[in-house]
Write a protein that holds these residues in place. Structure first.
Motif, mmCIF file in Angstrom:
data_model
loop_
_atom_site.group_PDB
_atom_site.id
_atom_site.type_symbol
_atom_site.label_atom_id
_atom_site.label_comp_id
_atom_site.label_asym_id
_atom_site.label_seq_id
_atom_site.Cartn_x
_atom_site.Cartn_y
_atom_site.Cartn_z
ATOM 1 N N LYS B 35 48.890 5.941 36.451
ATOM 2 C CA LYS B 35 47.548 6.444 36.744
ATOM 3 C C LYS B 35 46.495 5.351 36.574
ATOM 4 C CE LYS B 35 46.487 10.558 35.067
ATOM 5 N NZ LYS B 35 46.194 11.449 33.933
ATOM 6 N N LYS B 241 48.702 17.407 33.332
ATOM 7 C CA LYS B 241 48.396 16.307 34.241
ATOM 8 C C LYS B 241 47.413 15.325 33.625
ATOM 9 C CE LYS B 241 49.182 18.998 38.416
ATOM 10 N NZ LYS B 241 48.620 19.467 39.689
ATOM 11 N N LYS B 242 46.484 15.863 32.822
ATOM 12 C CA LYS B 242 45.427 14.992 32.316
ATOM 13 C C LYS B 242 45.949 13.977 31.309
ATOM 14 C CE LYS B 242 41.485 18.003 33.192
ATOM 15 N NZ LYS B 242 41.229 17.673 34.579
ATOM 16 N N VAL B 247 51.024 9.554 38.067
ATOM 17 C CA VAL B 247 50.635 10.490 39.127
ATOM 18 C C VAL B 247 51.677 10.372 40.229
ATOM 19 C CG1 VAL B 247 48.152 10.384 38.687
ATOM 20 C CG2 VAL B 247 49.199 8.736 40.238
ATOM 21 N N TRP B 250 52.444 11.080 46.425
ATOM 22 C CA TRP B 250 51.725 12.040 47.274
ATOM 23 C C TRP B 250 51.424 13.285 46.482
ATOM 24 C CZ3 TRP B 250 49.337 12.530 51.874
ATOM 25 C CH2 TRP B 250 49.045 13.831 52.294
ATOM 26 N N PRO B 251 50.267 13.843 46.500
ATOM 27 C CA PRO B 251 49.101 13.365 47.247
ATOM 28 C C PRO B 251 48.174 12.456 46.420
ATOM 29 C CG PRO B 251 48.654 15.559 46.390
ATOM 30 C CD PRO B 251 50.021 15.176 45.886
ATOM 31 N N VAL B 252 48.442 12.320 45.125
ATOM 32 C CA VAL B 252 47.407 11.718 44.267
ATOM 33 C C VAL B 252 47.170 10.242 44.568
ATOM 34 C CG1 VAL B 252 46.638 11.365 41.906
ATOM 35 C CG2 VAL B 252 47.944 13.416 42.483
ATOM 36 N N SER B 255 45.858 9.680 48.122
ATOM 37 C CA SER B 255 44.493 10.150 48.409
ATOM 38 C C SER B 255 43.496 9.032 48.114
ATOM 39 C CB SER B 255 44.160 11.399 47.594
ATOM 40 O OG SER B 255 43.960 11.066 46.235
ATOM 41 N N LYS B 256 43.774 8.283 47.075
ATOM 42 C CA LYS B 256 42.888 7.161 46.768
ATOM 43 C C LYS B 256 43.068 6.042 47.798
ATOM 44 C CE LYS B 256 41.397 4.071 43.179
ATOM 45 N NZ LYS B 256 41.352 3.755 41.777
#
Ligand code: HEM
Lengths: 291, 416
Positions: B35, B241-242, B247, B250-252, B255-256
């Motif tokens: 991440k 998740k936090k 991550v 896909w999709p995280v 997406s960036k």
């Protein structure tokens, strides 16, 4: 924000490199020369403030010029085939119909007085040298007479308007020696004849708008010797307007899709910009779950 | 054979036969990426997109391009640029893309160097990456020859000539590469083959290898932290998740990358439509003429630094001619990045700025490469030649010094 800092560092490194290899290197390899001079101030043999007399000019032209030159706009047609004319004179003598329109007045007057010095070709045709320029100097004419000739030539030049001027000017100014195959235009003087006459084969100009580009052409056409010392290309003496017409024609031929490129370019950039915004919104949504 | 039950949907039908569910998990939704990364980690995806764009635009160009010394120039500059609908668009995208892809490759490479992503298990990522660099260079060089302009011809002439310096076989080697004694039609047709078939195939293979090599050591992160990917993945899947350090691709992650790609494409298309001279050199709009040497011959910008290492040695040292020295230095420059993982003797995997000695080395290298690039373009006369010599020497010395610098660093940080 950290990422912006990283971006700034990359932009700086790339920017410095770009500056070095493009504008700076260009500046070193192609030093700036004197700005173009469309008044042809170096030519002072004829007093161009004198007002010319058209009728007297007509007499002088008919007595002195049309032996070699045609002047179709005043009813003096060509008397020889181009190939024969080239063989006789070295190059096809220009038809004088557009001379009054495309040449600068000062240049034209001084050219008639002494062609070789006006063209900056003394290195090709030194006085008393083996090879003489086919057109004689009319330095025996008075300044008034030369200005009469100029006035007459200006009075008979046919009106051309709009985009038509681009091709017309190009043909008259360049087309006797240069071909432009992408415009299906072939030099009216045969290749070998030009070579014998000028000492070099003039290049095909189809892509010169791209290879030399407008800035260079602007200076070069105005005075070739400044940018390419020793070249056989004469200073042709176009007025600023006529030169712009020539360059416009070279662009229409060599970069015919320019307008389309610029139009499509804006749309594509707009499209990707919208894409970037949508992608940003999506990214924010996705990453809000993991941060 | 496993037992097949009647499929209830088309999706299931395919899933039974191709294992789509599993495939998507392995490749996308459960392919874990750290991440803690910044936009520099999007460069790999940008490169994949750029490669695709180059392939697609190249296919369109291939429909009209004619690999023949008498036709090549006009097929590009007249047929494609002016007659074929949007031919100019594909050419501009292809030519500018080929140049910009190197910008991204360099950013990607130096990101790897900066964050130490080439060592401690990531050596094969690095090696396969360097392989891609070499293949892209071959692709760029062979492609630049195709329009058969003055710079195509003379750059091809100068670069193939370099191989003449190889001891014993040099002369024959040059003829073998050119397929003739000089750069000619046979040179054009063989580089055409390389450009549209062999090298692209090899690139695709190398990309697969590169991606595969990423799977086991995993992608590095901004702090160079090593952690247990399986444990972090479990956390993520369990819904935490936090707090998870990973991550999914896909999709995280993507997406960036899409956002970074969007910003990049705005810049890219600006260059394509409005600012392309740097990639489509004006000199190359003069048709190739073997009798007329251009006043200045230079390769494309991305080769300038190594070209300058070659030119930098212009005088004899200890009885070895400048030409031979340049060639040796050039060969070193081509190979030395491959062995970077072994020249760096420090165990630290950290961003360069957190490494006590390596940080100086890194920024010194950046400055030196920029100097080499700029002077690689300038005419090598007067003081320029000496700047070239000094920066070439600096380049070599930097790499000779690296093992010692990093060894000292290892001692200082005590094996961390
Ligand atoms: C030109 C085609 C290339 C493609 C398509 C490509 C693609 C990728 C992708 C998708 C990644 C994972 C995400 C990222 O970190 O960006 C990656 C990582 C990496 N690539 Fe490449 N790459 C290419 C060339 C290179 C080159 C020339 C090098 C250096 C010699 C290189 C070295 C690396 C390294 C070291 C990583 C790992 C980064 C990390 O773990 O943080 N790649 N590449």
């Amino acid at each position: 924000m950290k990422e912006l800092k990283i971006l700034a560092i990359i932009a700086a490194l790339v920017g410095i490199t770009y500056y070095g290899i493009e504008p700076y290197a260009h500046h070193i390899m192609h030093p700036e020369v004197k700005a173009a001079d469309f008044q042809f101030k170096d030519l002072k043999n004829v007093d161009t403030s004198l007002a010319g007399n058209v009728d007297n000019g007509k007499v002088l032209v008919e007595a002195n010029c049309i032996a070699c030159h045609s002047l179709e706009s005043a009813g003096h047609a060509k008397t020889m085939l181009d190939t024969d004319a080239a063989a006789a004179y070295g190059v096809v003598p220009p038809d004088l119909s557009s001379a009054g329109r495309i040449y600068d007045k000062n240049y034209l007057a001084n050219f008639i007085f002494d062609p070789v010095s006006a063209m900056h070709l003394s290195h090709k045709y030194p006085a008393g040298g083996a090879k003489a320029f086919p057109m004689p100097s009319y330095n025996w004419m008075s300044g008034q007479e030369i200005m009469d000739v100029v006035a007459y030539l200006q009075s008979v030049t046919p009106k051309v308007v709009g985009k038509d001027t681009h091709k017309a000017t190009y043909d008259a100014a360049c087309g006797r020696c240069h071909s432009m195959s992408y415009a299906k235009s072939e030099a009216t003087t045969p290749k070998d004849a030009v070579k014998a006459y000028m000492g070099a084969t003039p290049p095909d100009l189809s892509q010169y708008i791209k290879s030399r580009q407008e800035h260079y052409l602007h200076g070069f056409i105005n005075d070739p010797q400044l940018l390419l010392a020793g070249t056989s290309m004469p200073r042709v003496g176009l007025s600023e307007k006529a030169q712009e017409e020539v360059i416009a024609y070279m662009e229409e031929t060599g970069d015919s899709k320019k307008a389309e490129r610029e139009r499509v370019g804006l749309w594509v950039m707009l499209y990707t910009f919208v894409f970037a915004i949508l992608a940003y919104l999506w990214k924010r949504k996705i990453w809000s779950e993991v941060h | 054979m496993a037992e097949f039950k009647q499929a209830d949907s088309m999706y299931e039908w395919f899933d039974q036969r191709l294992g789509i569910d599993k495939f998507v998990k392995v490749m996308m939704t459960e392919y874990w990426i750290p991440k803690n990364i910044n936009f520099l980690w999007a460069m790999g995806v940008l490169l994949s997109v750029m490669f695709t764009i180059l392939v697609v635009s190249g296919i369109f160009l291939l429909m009209y391009y004619k690999p023949d010394v008498n036709m090549a120039f006009d097929s590009v500059n007249y047929t494609i640029m002016q007659e074929v609908g949007y031919g100019w668009l594909f050419r501009h995208i292809h030519a500018v893309g080929a140049s910009v892809v190197f910008l991204i490759i360099y950013i990607h490479m130096f990101t790897g160097i900066y964050y130490g992503s080439y060592k401690k298990g990531r050596e094969m990522i690095w090696i396969s990456g360097m392989l891609l660099f070499v293949l892209f260079s071959a692709e760029g060089f062979s492609g630049y020859m195709l329009p058969w302009g003055q710079m195509s011809y003379w750059a091809a002439y100068v670069i193939t000539e370099i191989f003449g310096g190889v001891p014993l076989i040099g002369g024959d080697l040059v003829v073998w590469i050119r397929g003739n004694f000089y750069v000619s039609d046979s040179t054009l047709t063989r580089f055409f083959m390389l450009h549209v078939l062999l090298v692209p195939l090899a690139i695709i293979g190398a990309i697969v290898l590169h991606f595969y090599a990423l799977r086991f050591p995993h992608v590095n992160n901004e702090e160079g932290e090593f952690f247990d990917f399986d444990k972090e993945a479990e956390k993520y899947l369990a819904g935490d998740k936090k707090n998870s350090k990973v991550v999914p691709f896909w999709p995280v992650f993507l997406s960036k990358d899409f956002f970074v790609l969007g910003v990049f494409l705005v810049f890219f298309f600006y260059l394509v439509f409005f600012h392309y001279d740097f990639a489509m050199d004006p000199v190359n709009f003069d048709k190739a003429d073997g009798l007329k040497t251009p006043a200045h011959i230079y390769p494309e910008w991305y080769f300038l630094w190594s070209y300058e290492v070659l030119r930098g040695f212009f005088f004899e040292i200890a009885g070895i001619s400048g030409k031979s020295l340049g060639l040796i230095a050039f060969a070193v420059a081509q190979g030395v990045f491959f062995v970077l993982p072994w020249l760096d003797r420090s165990p630290m995997v950290k961003p360069a700025n957190q490494r006590p000695y390596f940080k100086y080395w890194f920024w010194f290298l950046m400055v030196d490469l920029i100097v080499l690039t700029v002077y690689g373009k300038l005419p090598p006369t007067g003081a320029n030649a000496w700047v070239g010599f000094a920066s070439s020497m600096t380049f070599l010395i930097l790499f000779i010094a690296l093992p010692f610098i990093t060894k000292a660093e290892a001692k200082k940080v005590g094996g961390k």
